[in-house]
Design an enzyme around this catalytic site. Structure first.
Site, mmCIF file in Angstrom:
data_model
loop_
_atom_site.group_PDB
_atom_site.id
_atom_site.type_symbol
_atom_site.label_atom_id
_atom_site.label_comp_id
_atom_site.label_asym_id
_atom_site.label_seq_id
_atom_site.Cartn_x
_atom_site.Cartn_y
_atom_site.Cartn_z
ATOM 1 N N GLY A 268 -11.977 6.674 -9.873
ATOM 2 C CA GLY A 268 -11.569 6.010 -11.115
ATOM 3 C C GLY A 268 -12.042 4.571 -11.180
ATOM 4 C CG HIS A 304 -4.082 1.349 -9.169
ATOM 5 N ND1 HIS A 304 -3.050 2.034 -8.588
ATOM 6 C CD2 HIS A 304 -5.082 1.349 -8.259
ATOM 7 C CE1 HIS A 304 -3.402 2.435 -7.373
ATOM 8 N NE2 HIS A 304 -4.649 2.023 -7.151
ATOM 9 C CD GLU A 305 -8.549 0.026 -9.150
ATOM 10 O OE1 GLU A 305 -8.712 -0.439 -8.006
ATOM 11 O OE2 GLU A 305 -8.260 1.230 -9.336
ATOM 12 C CD GLU A 327 -5.245 3.128 -2.893
ATOM 13 O OE1 GLU A 327 -4.693 2.971 -3.996
ATOM 14 O OE2 GLU A 327 -6.346 2.583 -2.612
HETATM 15 N N1 0A1 Z 1 -9.190 2.242 -3.864
HETATM 16 C C1 0A1 Z 1 -9.480 2.789 -5.143
HETATM 17 C C2 0A1 Z 1 -9.940 4.183 -5.190
HETATM 18 C C3 0A1 Z 1 -11.227 4.496 -4.538
HETATM 19 C C4 0A1 Z 1 -11.212 5.149 -3.331
HETATM 20 C C5 0A1 Z 1 -12.375 5.568 -2.730
HETATM 21 C C6 0A1 Z 1 -13.536 5.319 -3.375
HETATM 22 O O1 0A1 Z 1 -14.699 5.766 -2.830
HETATM 23 C C7 0A1 Z 1 -14.615 6.679 -1.813
HETATM 24 C C8 0A1 Z 1 -13.582 4.651 -4.589
HETATM 25 C C9 0A1 Z 1 -12.405 4.237 -5.157
HETATM 26 C C10 0A1 Z 1 -8.202 2.804 -5.932
HETATM 27 O O2 0A1 Z 1 -7.169 3.191 -5.422
HETATM 28 O O3 0A1 Z 1 -8.234 2.462 -7.086
HETATM 29 ZN ZN ZN Z 2 -5.632 2.137 -5.403
#
Ligand code: 0A1
Ligand code: ZN
Length: 876
Positions: A268, A304-305, A327
């Site tokens: 996302g 969220h970000e 998360e």
């Molecule tokens: N940390 C991000 C999500 C995310 C996870 C892995 C990714 O590549 C493998 C890319 C994005 C979030 O929680 O929004």
């Molecule tokens: Zn996240």
């Protein structure tokens, strides 16, 4: 088979964690960017954390062409290092030294979209979880934090904008059409938060003044054609920044906050420090192209970000086993933010729907794992509903247990103790304990134990003595690798309602608990006795879904119809309404001659429809029947065809009984397009009305005409797509003209075109298989763009009857495509393949077909680690 695949995969185990031998004091990177070949010069200043340096030090690296390696300025001889599959092993590293490496990478051929890749003329990175090692040799682990200085060189014509984390320090020209920019990020960060972007964009700007009076530049970078679709993102960002200051006292820390949108992204969005990279799906929103749900998703993903800046970036993870520390906590924060922006009750219903649709099945099948897993082969496979959504539920339970003030005190302690550090879930709980003064150790069990607990509720009231005793017991079924389960702390939010639905005072012993309280179920079985209740009462349990459990109440038959009408907690009322519908549907499946709808459900619906819907979003939730998937979850063996037939019959029956009201509501809810919660709710309820009207034999032709009119005349995508989807997915209706019209109108807008692909795959008829095959060779289909791939393969696998065709054709088709995709984008292939974990709940014939497809896929030569792990776990 399992053994064969697993033999080739190495597991990383939590118990093997060791702190790094070296710290990186500073990281300086220089890039000469080009889509075909990019050169990366890295200068790492390293210092050993042990009294004596170790014999060797491994720098992770993958798909890198090493051009040069220097240690303290001297070329490193070939006898001093080895190149391994996983990276570079340096022998006899000194106590402190500077390592310079020069490597080449190839963005244009990087179809995995991890590391540095090219998409639509732009160069960009994705480093979480372990993509940084595809950019340079590094200690690519989250507990290695360093300040970064990054210099980007590129051709100015192709890449006029050069972005990286932190603050822009200097820019200049390189001669011959080249230019450069240098960025510095003063906040030490792990490599997974690194990002760079180079390309041509338009920038939509705004600013935010923080609580301490600093001005932060807000910038959204998008392709020229998306210029007008950034306002929602900017507004959401400002609201998220203000919310985090108000609710958590957290302020943003850099001079600017950048968001870049790309059509080519595996997930996302990504919270890279100061430079978020987003899937366009979660940035762009304009009334002509985005639905109301899209608007809500943009708001929550932007938030969220942003929230990750504190929960993830400033306080980061010691290792990937702690993933839910950032998360789960950040999902909880974004859910609460959305609840404050919109309707809290409807938000909670949506969150629980998501949990039940994705996480409960995961927890009940071969892919079940604890929120903090014990081992993984490929960490990308653990960005799961369990880590995210169940992780958020654990934080919510802690919040419920502590109450908002003590929770806030605990979070303050967390931030002040661990700012700038890489920590664990134990650290999180200990800070919450220190700040709140409460013992939370028992919650560790929620992180360690997989499976959805079942709570059984029994109660009895004695009107003469005025006492009501409530007995709750818990058990968690076994999950793969975890046969024995322990007791969990389960917060139970309760109220007691009298016949008129009024909350009664809660008195236990000498304690006066108000009219709503939280009981802590900490034993296998516990009793509570409430006193002073001389009128008949019904307990309303797990209000607001206070714990992620499955409730089994012995009084269900009597309590559910009452609570579906009278519960004053919106979640609980919806929950009981759903329970009535489920009971009705399962009853019909067992005995298909039964008349639908039965008295209880009919009365509950009549109660809703007897008055004008003041809260249309909530009414829409009440009147939406449980999905086929969720119904399947209620059965030992999922009866795919019977579920479909029963749900259709009930829809039709309700439509027949309430058709006139539904028509009146459809007409009466029309209004001008606005984006406030009430208008969105009206549109949602209208769509539910239309879906019923289309299955009302008497009103069907009128409904079709109305739907066609709505499609043609809507001035927004929400209403247009709603009508379009209903018509296209109606297998008794010829909608080829609509398909053509939609394609012609939206073929140049990728996000809307994704809808054109996915909607037609929702048709529950055998021809959909053929349709899917054709779409894969459509000129607008592109295996390299995950959104497009998901719009076909994801939508196909979500079609309950076609994917699960009894002859196995759906599974075989799907398996062949996963096989192909694995060679292009293993991460997306593995994620899509998780639907193959459903076989244990299918009938013998389907189960055999699905297992056959798993076995066939597992034989694929050069299987990726991502897919190999998913398949092997599916086989367990
Ligand atoms: N940390 C991000 C999500 C995310 C996870 C892995 C990714 O590549 C493998 C890319 C994005 C979030 O929680 O929004
Ligand atoms: Zn996240």
């Amino acid at each position: 088979m399992t053994a064969a695949i697993m033999a080739s995969i190495q597991l990383v185990r939590h118990e093997d964690y060791r702190a790094p031998d070296y710290e990186i004091v500073a990281t300086a990177l220089e890039f000469w960017l080009d889509a075909d070949t990019t050169e990366v010069l890295a200068e790492l200043r390293l210092r050993c954390r042990l009294p004596e340096p170790p014999e060797y030090l491994i720098f992770q690296g993958e798909s890198l062409d090493l051009l040069e390696l220097r240690l303290d300025g001297q070329v490193v001889g070939a006898d001093r290092y080895d190149l391994l599959d996983e990276g570079l092993r340096l022998h006899h590293p000194p106590q402190a030294f500077t390592l310079n490496s020069r490597v080449r990478v190839h963005p244009a051929t990087n179809t995995q979209l991890s590391g540095l890749y090219a998409a639509d003329g732009v160069l960009l990175t994705q480093c979480e979880a372990e993509g940084f090692r595809r950019i340079t040799y590094y200690l690519d682990r989250p507990d290695c934090l360093a300040p970064f200085t990054v210099t980007l060189h590129a051709d100015r014509e192709h890449y006029p904008m050069l972005l990286a984390n932190g603050n822009l320090e200097a820019t200049g020209t390189d001669g011959q059409g080249g230019h450069w920019a240098r960025w510095h990020d003063p906040f030490p960060k792990p490599s997974y938060l690194f990002a760079l972007v180079a390309g041509r964009f338009v920038v939509e700007r705004d600013h935010f003044t923080t609580q301490s009076g600093r001005s932060v530049a807000l910038e959204v970078y998008v392709a020229e054609r998306y210029r007008d679709a950034c306002q929602r993102a900017l507004d959401s960002l400002k609201r998220a920044m203000a919310w985090d200051e108000r609710v958590y006292g957290r302020e943003y820390d850099l001079e600017r906050y950048m968001i870049v949108a790309t059509d080519s992204f595996n997930m996302g969005a990504m919270e890279n420090k100061g430079l978020n990279i987003f899937n366009t799906k979660y940035v762009l929103a304009s009334p002509e192209t985005a639905t109301d749900d899209d608007y809500l998703h943009v708001e929550s993903v932007i938030a969220h970000e942003y929230f990750h800046n504190w929960t993830g970036n400033r306080v980061t993870l010691r290792d990937w086993f702690q993933l839910s520390l950032k998360e789960g906590l950040t999902v909880f924060r974004d859910q609460e933010f959305s609840a404050d922006q919109n309707s809290r009750g409807v938000q909670r219903i949506a969150d629980v729907r998501r949990l039940r649709a994705a996480q409960f099945p995961e927890d009940a099948g071969p892919l079940a794992h604890p929120v903090r897993p014990d081992a993984y082969a490929e960490i990308n496979n653990f960005y799961t509903a369990t880590v995210y959504e169940k992780g958020a539920e654990i934080v919510r339970m802690i919040h419920t247990t502590l109450g908002p003030e003590r929770f806030r005190a605990g979070m303050d302690a967390y931030f002040s103790r661990f700012d700038g550090q890489a920590v664990t879930i134990e650290d999180f709980l200990s800070a919450l304990e220190a700040g709140s003064g409460c013992d939370l150790q028992a919650f560790m069990r929620w992180y360690a134990q997989a499976g959805t607990p079942r709570v059984e509720a029994k109660w009895q009231q004695d009107l003469e003595t005025g006492s009501l005793s409530l007995e709750l017991s818990q058990r968690t079924p076994a999950t793969p690798g975890q046969a024995d389960k322990t007791t969990l702390p389960i917060p139970v939010r309760v109220a007691l309602l009298d016949r008129a639905g009024r909350r009664q005072p809660l008195r236990v012993g000498n304690d006066d608990l108000g009219t709503e309280t939280v009981l802590m179920l900490t034993q296998p079985q516990q009793d509570w006795t409430f006193t002073g209740l001389h009128e008949p009462c019904v307990p309303s349990l797990f209000r607001g879904f206070s714990a992620p459990i499955i409730l089994e109440r012995s009084d269900a038959v009597l309590a559910e119809p009452f609570l579906a009408r009278h519960d004053d907690d919106p979640f609980s009322r919806w929950e009981n309404f759903q329970a009535l519908a489920i009971r009705e549907l399962l009853g019909y499946i067992a005995e298909p001659t039964r008349a639908l709808p039965s008295g209880d459900l009919r009365e509950a619906v009549a109660a809703v429809t007897s008055q004008w819907p003041e809260d249309p979003a909530f009414c829409a939730e009440l009147l939406t029947l449980p999905t086929e998937d969720y119904l399947g979850e209620q059965m030992e063996i999922i009866q795919v065809d019977a579920i479909h037939a029963a749900r259709e019959s009930l829809r039709r029956a309700l439509a027949m009984v309430f058709g006139d009201t539904f028509m009146a509501w459809y007409q009466g809810l029309a209004g001008t397009y606005q984006l406030d919660g009430l208008s969105m709710g009206r549109r949602r309820l209208r769509q539910v009305m239309l879906s019923y009207l289309l299955v009302n034999d008497r009103l069907r032709w009128e409904a079709i005409a109305l739907a066609r009119l709505q499609y043609a005349e809507a001035d927004n995508m929400s209403e247009r797509l709603a009508a379009y989807t209903l018509l296209v997915q109606d297998i008794h209706h010829d909608s080829e003209d609509l398909l053509m019209d939609f394609y012609q109108t939206w073929r140049h807008h990728p996000l809307v075109l994704d809808r054109w692909f996915s909607t037609q795959l929702g048709r529950e008829e055998p021809a959909t298989l053929h349709r899917a095959a054709n779409l894969l060779v459509h000129p607008d289909f592109d295996w390299r763009v995950p959104n497009r791939v998901r719009s076909v393969l994801g939508a196909f696998a979500a079609n309950p009857t076609v994917f699960h065709a009894a002859d196995g054709s759906g599974y075989r088709f799907f398996g062949e495509q996963i096989r192909h995709l694995d060679g292009i984008n293993p991460q997306t292939a593995a994620r899509l393949a998780t639907v193959l974990s459903r076989w244990p709940r299918l009938d013998a014939q389907r189960r055999g077909h699905m297992q056959g497809v798993i076995a066939e896929l597992a034989r694929k030569p050069a299987l990726s680690r991502d897919l190999a792990e998913v398949l092997s776990r599916c086989q367990d």
